[in-house]
Design a protein around this motif. Sequence first.
Motif, short mmCIF file in Angstrom:
data_model
loop_
_atom_site.label_atom_id
_atom_site.label_comp_id
_atom_site.label_asym_id
_atom_site.label_seq_id
_atom_site.Cartn_x
_atom_site.Cartn_y
_atom_site.Cartn_z
N SER A 75 36.00 4.15 -13.26
CA SER A 75 36.74 4.49 -14.38
C SER A 75 36.17 3.96 -15.77
O SER A 75 36.21 4.78 -16.72
N ASN A 78 33.38 6.11 -16.67
CA ASN A 78 33.71 7.39 -16.96
C ASN A 78 34.27 7.61 -18.24
O ASN A 78 34.74 8.50 -18.81
N CYS A 80 37.28 6.46 -19.02
CA CYS A 80 38.72 6.85 -18.69
C CYS A 80 39.57 5.67 -18.91
O CYS A 80 39.93 4.83 -17.94
N TYR A 82 42.83 5.39 -19.27
CA TYR A 82 43.89 5.30 -18.37
C TYR A 82 43.52 4.85 -16.89
O TYR A 82 44.58 3.73 -16.70
N CYS A 83 42.82 5.36 -16.32
CA CYS A 83 42.73 4.86 -14.91
C CYS A 83 42.11 3.45 -14.96
O CYS A 83 42.50 2.53 -13.96
N ASN A 170 39.79 10.55 -12.72
CA ASN A 170 39.28 10.53 -14.28
C ASN A 170 39.26 11.71 -15.00
O ASN A 170 39.56 11.99 -16.15
N ARG A 171 38.44 12.86 -14.44
CA ARG A 171 38.36 14.03 -14.85
C ARG A 171 39.80 14.82 -15.20
O ARG A 171 40.10 15.55 -16.21
N VAL A 173 42.59 13.40 -15.85
CA VAL A 173 43.17 12.57 -16.99
C VAL A 173 42.45 12.94 -18.40
O VAL A 173 43.00 13.35 -19.34
N LEU A 174 41.14 12.78 -18.17
CA LEU A 174 39.99 12.91 -19.94
C LEU A 174 40.35 14.58 -20.11
O LEU A 174 40.22 14.88 -21.14
#
Length: 201
Positions: A75, A78, A80, A82-83, A170-171, A173-174
């Motif tokens: 994460s 990436n 991300c 959040y994660c 991740n994807r 979320v993003l």
Amino acid sequence: MSWIKVIPFEEATGKLRTIYEKIKGPNGQIDNVLSIHSLRPHTLTGHMSIYKNTLHHANNTFPNWFLELLGTYTSYINKCDYCYLHHFSGMKRFLQNDSKAAQIQQCIEQDTLHKVLDDKQLALSNYAKKLTLQASEINKSDIDLLKEKGISDGEILEVNQVVSYFNYANRTVLGLGVNTDNEILGLSPMNKDDEDSWSHH
């Protein structure tokens, strides 16, 4: 919370309400990464199934803290947040050593995991990085290198699935603008022996 409509717990009905009841945490919290599926509850079922079975299953070989570390690292790579925030908190909880968790976090952010991981763990974290950033460049020699470190085929599969799950999450979320507003960080399903136990604690 996100860039698309999300149905909150208190407004959920039918199949979505049933799933929400199954996954809710303290005070009825539904993690935003899960409630983002609310307009398509069948994809929430799919997400929870792969999440529980890759990361929180009794038949996994690696301890939860290490699988959470791989998720935290993936994460971070990436970008991300959040994660990264959620699963660092999860890793810290499973590790039960705040100073070591802080050291690991620093090494993740400085890309110096060799300072805190053993050879086997480091080889798997390097595999996670390549799978995340250069998946098409992985070949048999990468797998052979893991085997030379004493990592079994089953362990390679286990890590592959955890890292692949995090790239998916991740994807999600993003791509939909999911954030951590009003969330308790680091909750996870605790009953590893029951694949259908999804409640978060």
